[in-house]
Design a protein around this motif. Structure first.
Motif, PDB file in Angstrom:
ATOM      1  N   LEU A 115     -22.710  48.312  57.919  1.00  0.00           N
ATOM      2  CA  LEU A 115     -21.454  48.723  58.542  1.00  0.00           C
ATOM      3  C   LEU A 115     -20.999  47.761  59.645  1.00  0.00           C
ATOM      4  CD1 LEU A 115     -21.833  52.605  58.805  1.00  0.00           C
ATOM      5  CD2 LEU A 115     -20.192  51.327  57.401  1.00  0.00           C
ATOM      6  N   VAL A 118     -18.861  44.899  58.450  1.00  0.00           N
ATOM      7  CA  VAL A 118     -17.589  45.449  57.964  1.00  0.00           C
ATOM      8  C   VAL A 118     -16.626  45.599  59.129  1.00  0.00           C
ATOM      9  CG1 VAL A 118     -16.459  47.504  57.017  1.00  0.00           C
ATOM     10  CG2 VAL A 118     -18.542  46.622  55.940  1.00  0.00           C
ATOM     11  N   VAL A 122     -13.132  43.487  59.871  1.00  0.00           N
ATOM     12  CA  VAL A 122     -11.854  44.162  60.103  1.00  0.00           C
ATOM     13  C   VAL A 122     -11.201  43.618  61.372  1.00  0.00           C
ATOM     14  CG1 VAL A 122     -10.780  46.367  60.722  1.00  0.00           C
ATOM     15  CG2 VAL A 122     -12.437  46.265  58.848  1.00  0.00           C
ATOM     16  N   LEU A 139      -8.252  46.266  48.561  1.00  0.00           N
ATOM     17  CA  LEU A 139      -9.067  47.465  48.799  1.00  0.00           C
ATOM     18  C   LEU A 139      -9.409  48.151  47.476  1.00  0.00           C
ATOM     19  CD1 LEU A 139      -7.324  48.971  51.961  1.00  0.00           C
ATOM     20  CD2 LEU A 139      -9.472  47.698  51.851  1.00  0.00           C
ATOM     21  N   LEU A 225     -19.705  53.298  48.293  1.00  0.00           N
ATOM     22  CA  LEU A 225     -18.675  53.215  49.331  1.00  0.00           C
ATOM     23  C   LEU A 225     -18.965  52.090  50.320  1.00  0.00           C
ATOM     24  CD1 LEU A 225     -18.083  57.029  50.011  1.00  0.00           C
ATOM     25  CD2 LEU A 225     -16.699  55.457  48.629  1.00  0.00           C
ATOM     26  N   ALA A 229     -16.590  48.828  50.829  1.00  0.00           N
ATOM     27  CA  ALA A 229     -16.023  48.431  52.119  1.00  0.00           C
ATOM     28  C   ALA A 229     -16.370  46.987  52.457  1.00  0.00           C
ATOM     29  CB  ALA A 229     -16.536  49.358  53.219  1.00  0.00           C
ATOM     30  N   THR A 230     -17.520  46.526  51.984  1.00  0.00           N
ATOM     31  CA  THR A 230     -17.992  45.183  52.331  1.00  0.00           C
ATOM     32  C   THR A 230     -17.159  44.082  51.690  1.00  0.00           C
ATOM     33  OG1 THR A 230     -20.261  45.946  52.657  1.00  0.00           O
ATOM     34  CG2 THR A 230     -19.949  43.602  52.187  1.00  0.00           C
ATOM     35  N   THR A 233     -13.242  43.692  52.908  1.00  0.00           N
ATOM     36  CA  THR A 233     -13.113  43.255  54.306  1.00  0.00           C
ATOM     37  C   THR A 233     -13.579  41.813  54.464  1.00  0.00           C
ATOM     38  OG1 THR A 233     -15.275  44.283  54.785  1.00  0.00           O
ATOM     39  CG2 THR A 233     -13.291  45.575  55.290  1.00  0.00           C
TER      40      THR A 233
END
Length: 287
Positions: A115, A118, A122, A139, A225, A229-230, A233
């Motif tokens: 996380l 990530v 961002v 995305l 998930l 997300a990785t 971003t």
């Protein structure tokens, strides 16, 4: 009929197709991954031949169309084919259901480590340089990649390895190696051997983080998930796909996020000595 791992029961006699895959084993997992990769590259080639992909790699993020046809469509097709395969083998509960081996608290470290970059990516992204439709398509691409690659390597491959009786240490290492080797296909897209080599090493570490995330949360869904997300971003922050060290946003934040690639590999190596147990062993002592 009770399955090999003892986690589900079938109410009908399995077909020859199901019996073949139910035996599991590393070579079936490898063969299935090779088949997956061949079909994936074939779909990408077909998209290119139909003139739907980008003119070159520099155009990949130029419009939602180039992102969708050049990157997302092939992996979307593979995700749908994986769903069909899981349904055909009767492994839906094994792949998407509760993990048969409980995780340990230290494995939450993997979730945190994934996380952090990530969030850094961002913050590093130059959002003003992208059209909102491109961002949304990237995305969507991330969701497709996260789903397909996790179902393949942390789902189907893990089931095959567990059904063959491998312990969880071997399951973690072999599924992560398989995930890493998939990225060697970047050679076909013209990436240099050095870049592909770095990517393979990093993806072994990242694959291990995904395995640990799946174990500690008890489901493949969080791993999907986290993976979803990785990738987007990273793409938006660096302006490229599988290009370690590339930057398009804030250099310092991207560099810090990139340093976690090394952390993933180090933790993966340490995890080899900590993970043990078997899928059929549901005792709290499994680590």
């Amino acid at each position: 009929m009770a399955d090999h791992a003892g986690s589900i029961e079938r109410t009908t006699t399995p077909s020859a197709w199901q019996r073949f895959w139910d035996r599991g084993g590393w070579w079936r997992a490898l063969g299935f991954a090779v088949l997956y990769l061949a079909v994936y590259l074939g779909v990408g080639w077909l998209v290119g031949r139909l003139g739907q992909g980008p003119a070159d790699d520099d155009d990949l993020l130029s419009s939602p169309g180039t992102v969708f046809f050049g990157l997302a469509l092939p992996i979307l097709v593979m995700g749908l084919l994986l769903v069909a395969f899981v349904a055909s083998t009767g492994w839906r509960r094994e792949v998407f259901g509760r993990q048969p081996v409980p995780g340990r608290r230290w494995m939450w470290l993997a979730v945190v480590l994934v996380l952090v970059p990530v969030v850094l990516h961002v913050a590093a992204t130059d959002w003003a340089s992208y059209d909102v439709t491109v961002v949304l398509t990237v995305l969507f691409l991330g969701l497709c990649v996260g789903f397909a690659e996790e179902v393949l390597t942390r789902g189907v491959a893990v089931v095959m390895l567990r059904r063959a009786g491998y312990g969880e240490r071997a399951v973690m290492v072999l599924s992560s190696v398989l995930f890493a080797l998939l990225h060697a296909s970047n050679l076909a897209s013209g990436q240099s051997l050095a870049t592909v080599g770095v990517t393979v090493v990093y993806t072994f570490g990242f694959g291990t983080m995904m395995y640990l995330s799946m174990r500690v949360t008890g489901s493949i869904v969080p791993a999907i998930l986290l993976h979803a997300a990785t990738d987007p971003t990273t793409i938006l922050a660096t302006g490229g796909v599988d290009t370690p060290g590339a930057t398009a946003g804030a250099d310092s934040l991207n560099a810090l996020a990139g340093s976690f690639n090394i952390v993933f590999v180090v933790v993966a190596v340490v995890a080899i000595f900590l993970v043990s147990g078997r899928a059929r062993d549901r005792s709290p002592e499994v680590s």
